[in-house]
Structure formats: structure tokens, C-alpha cells
Design a protein around this motif. Sequence first.
Motif, mmCIF file in Angstrom:
data_model
loop_
_atom_site.group_PDB
_atom_site.id
_atom_site.type_symbol
_atom_site.label_atom_id
_atom_site.label_comp_id
_atom_site.label_asym_id
_atom_site.label_seq_id
_atom_site.Cartn_x
_atom_site.Cartn_y
_atom_site.Cartn_z
ATOM 1 N N ASP A 203 24.542 40.989 31.194
ATOM 2 C CA ASP A 203 23.309 41.457 30.570
ATOM 3 C C ASP A 203 22.239 41.601 31.640
ATOM 4 N N ALA A 204 20.993 41.825 31.208
ATOM 5 C CA ALA A 204 19.907 42.058 32.160
ATOM 6 C C ALA A 204 19.678 40.875 33.089
ATOM 7 N N ASP A 205 19.963 39.675 32.602
ATOM 8 C CA ASP A 205 19.772 38.478 33.432
ATOM 9 C C ASP A 205 21.025 38.094 34.198
ATOM 10 N N ASN A 206 22.134 38.727 33.872
ATOM 11 C CA ASN A 206 23.407 38.395 34.520
ATOM 12 C C ASN A 206 24.153 39.689 34.840
ATOM 13 N N THR A 207 23.600 40.460 35.765
ATOM 14 C CA THR A 207 24.208 41.743 36.109
ATOM 15 C C THR A 207 25.390 41.584 37.056
ATOM 16 N N SER A 208 25.387 40.521 37.849
ATOM 17 C CA SER A 208 26.482 40.220 38.779
ATOM 18 C C SER A 208 26.887 38.764 38.579
ATOM 19 N N ARG B 178 34.328 38.760 45.283
ATOM 20 C CA ARG B 178 33.691 37.496 44.911
ATOM 21 C C ARG B 178 32.891 37.624 43.616
ATOM 22 N N VAL B 179 32.062 38.656 43.535
ATOM 23 C CA VAL B 179 31.272 38.846 42.322
ATOM 24 C C VAL B 179 31.732 40.103 41.588
ATOM 25 N N PHE B 180 31.448 40.126 40.286
ATOM 26 C CA PHE B 180 31.852 41.236 39.432
ATOM 27 C C PHE B 180 30.609 41.865 38.798
ATOM 28 N N GLU B 181 30.653 43.191 38.620
ATOM 29 C CA GLU B 181 29.563 43.930 37.977
ATOM 30 C C GLU B 181 30.149 45.007 37.080
ATOM 31 N N LEU B 182 29.426 45.341 36.008
ATOM 32 C CA LEU B 182 29.837 46.454 35.163
ATOM 33 C C LEU B 182 29.566 47.769 35.881
ATOM 34 N N THR B 183 30.329 48.801 35.545
ATOM 35 C CA THR B 183 30.082 50.141 36.057
ATOM 36 C C THR B 183 29.500 51.005 34.932
ATOM 37 N N ALA B 184 29.051 52.186 35.298
ATOM 38 C CA ALA B 184 28.462 53.094 34.311
ATOM 39 C C ALA B 184 29.482 53.562 33.275
ATOM 40 N N LEU B 185 30.770 53.396 33.566
ATOM 41 C CA LEU B 185 31.813 53.807 32.618
ATOM 42 C C LEU B 185 31.688 53.058 31.288
ATOM 43 N N VAL B 186 31.093 51.867 31.324
ATOM 44 C CA VAL B 186 30.908 51.081 30.109
ATOM 45 C C VAL B 186 30.074 51.844 29.084
ATOM 46 N N LEU B 187 29.168 52.701 29.566
ATOM 47 C CA LEU B 187 28.321 53.467 28.652
ATOM 48 C C LEU B 187 29.136 54.330 27.706
ATOM 49 N N GLN B 188 30.327 54.764 28.143
ATOM 50 C CA GLN B 188 31.147 55.617 27.292
ATOM 51 C C GLN B 188 31.604 54.895 26.034
ATOM 52 N N LEU B 189 31.608 53.575 26.060
ATOM 53 C CA LEU B 189 32.009 52.823 24.878
ATOM 54 C C LEU B 189 31.055 53.051 23.708
ATOM 55 N N GLY B 190 29.803 53.398 24.034
ATOM 56 C CA GLY B 190 28.831 53.640 22.972
ATOM 57 C C GLY B 190 28.623 55.106 22.648
ATOM 58 N N TYR B 191 29.237 56.011 23.409
ATOM 59 C CA TYR B 191 28.985 57.433 23.213
ATOM 60 C C TYR B 191 29.506 57.944 21.876
ATOM 61 N N SER B 192 30.638 57.424 21.422
ATOM 62 C CA SER B 192 31.177 57.884 20.137
ATOM 63 C C SER B 192 30.210 57.561 19.012
ATOM 64 N N TYR B 193 29.589 56.389 19.092
ATOM 65 C CA TYR B 193 28.595 56.017 18.080
ATOM 66 C C TYR B 193 27.391 56.944 18.167
ATOM 67 N N LEU B 194 26.890 57.158 19.380
ATOM 68 C CA LEU B 194 25.708 57.992 19.560
ATOM 69 C C LEU B 194 25.956 59.422 19.087
ATOM 70 N N ALA B 195 27.158 59.917 19.296
ATOM 71 C CA ALA B 195 27.463 61.296 18.952
ATOM 72 C C ALA B 195 27.358 61.547 17.451
ATOM 73 N N GLY B 196 27.497 60.495 16.663
ATOM 74 C CA GLY B 196 27.442 60.662 15.222
ATOM 75 C C GLY B 196 26.080 60.402 14.627
ATOM 76 N N GLN B 197 25.090 60.134 15.472
ATOM 77 C CA GLN B 197 23.763 59.792 14.966
ATOM 78 C C GLN B 197 22.824 60.988 15.008
#
Length: 263
Positions: A26-31, A66-85
Motif C-alpha cells: 500500500d502507500a505506506d508499504n510500497t517496498s 531483497r525487496v519486492f514491489e508491485l508493478t504497473a501490471l497490477v492495475l490491469q486487475l481493476g480494468y475489467s471493473y472500470l470498463a463496466g462503469q
Amino acid sequence: MTETKLPGDQFVQSLARGLAVIRAFDADNTSMTLSEVSKRTGLTRATARRFLHTLVDLGYVRTDGRVFELTALVLQLGYSYLAGQSLPQLVQPLLEELSSELHESTSASILDGGEIVYIARIHTRRIMTVGIAVGTRFPAYATSMGRVLLAGLPEQDLKEYLRTAELKPLTARTISTPEGLLAELDKVREQGWSLVDQELENGLRSVAVPIFNPDGSVAAALNMSMQASLADSTPDLEAAVSAALPKLQAASVKITDALRAQH
């Protein structure tokens, strides 16, 4: 005592755990390190490691070892929802958030001919003699949202609007000449937002920003309205606008991004 709902026989635990790993960022735990992900999800280190590296292989997470971060690909998980709104559905939750932060009424509208039409609204209190609801119409030239929408029109469409619009002084402050309105629209276009001070109705002030289509054209407008008595002096009004404008602009970016995701 609240009954705990147990997973049914269709429940896929590994999927739930994988989503829990994604939501741990999240915003406080990006890495985060493996240990931090394990702690935030409640998974063992071995289990967290398997899910993290699976997500890395799929492209949803990146790591330097050593550390892990999300990539922008995660945004695609919400695109199907957005497309129907629809636009009102996309706008409504952000208006609620804005109204809660600013403690003022917030609205969104589109341009229909020479008028704005409200497509969503959150009101904190009644600040006009006329009640405002979804579907309410006002003349575009005398409103902050209307000016944002007019400023975004193609040149020929704006000329046609000015040729046919009946510009009337609704208050002593209303800009009601084509020359005056054009000068104000040039200002709105240059700065990217509009402030209307008691031009639609005495005692009402509002500031608005545009929402853009994927092609860069203006799709709608977003505003915050306030009573003039709350910001009677110029410094107070400027402070109120300065506080509201960044939040309105941030909300506009989110909605614009959501519209882009639908295409």
C-alpha cells in the motif's frame, strides 16, 4: 455474537493467499522484504516466498533479490471493473471522498447545448435557493463547471454557442457579454480551472476542473461549491481555492485514468 462465515467448498485458498500478498502493498508499504510480507499477510516465509516469486514470474511484482514491489501490471486487475462503469458511477465515490475531505458540496456535470447537466452530486448543506440534484440544469456561462466545459469546446463549437446563447446578468457580478466571457474562457483554458464568484446566485462560489477523455477532449467537469460568507475576503477566498484545487485536480486525474482504462 457474530457468526464467522466459513469458506465454502468452492473456495480456492491459494488464490486468496495470492491476493492477500498483493493487498499487503500500500502507500505506506510500497517496498517490502520477504519477512515484512510474511508478517503483514500472516503467511509463513516459505509460503510468502512462493507467492511472491510466482507474482514476479507473472509480471505483477518485481524484486532486486531483497525487496519486492508491485508493478504497473497490477492495475490491469481493476480494468475489467472500470470498463463496466459509467461516468456517474466512476465519479460518485470520488465526490464522496472530496466532500468528506473539504466539508463542502461537490458535483460533476456534462455540457448539453448551452447548459450544464448534473450527473452526480454530494451536498453537505443547501447553499442555493434552488435545490440541486442529478439532472439539474444551469446556464453554462454563469457556472464554474460550465466555463470549464465551454473552454474545452472546439473553436467552431464555441463560436456557435456564443452566436446562440442568451447571456443574461443573473446577479450584479455575472459576466454577460460575449467579449467578457471569451476573455474569461481564455483564462480558464490557460490555468486549467475556473472560479465563479456569485455569478449564478448571490452567496454562491464554486471552483471547477475538467475531466478528460482519452483523446484529450473535455468529457465532464468536477467542482466544489461554498457559501460566500465562508470566504468573504480575497485572502480567505484564495486560501479556500488553494486548499480545494489540488484535491479536485487529483480526483480529475483518477477519473481521467479510469476513462482511459475503459478504452
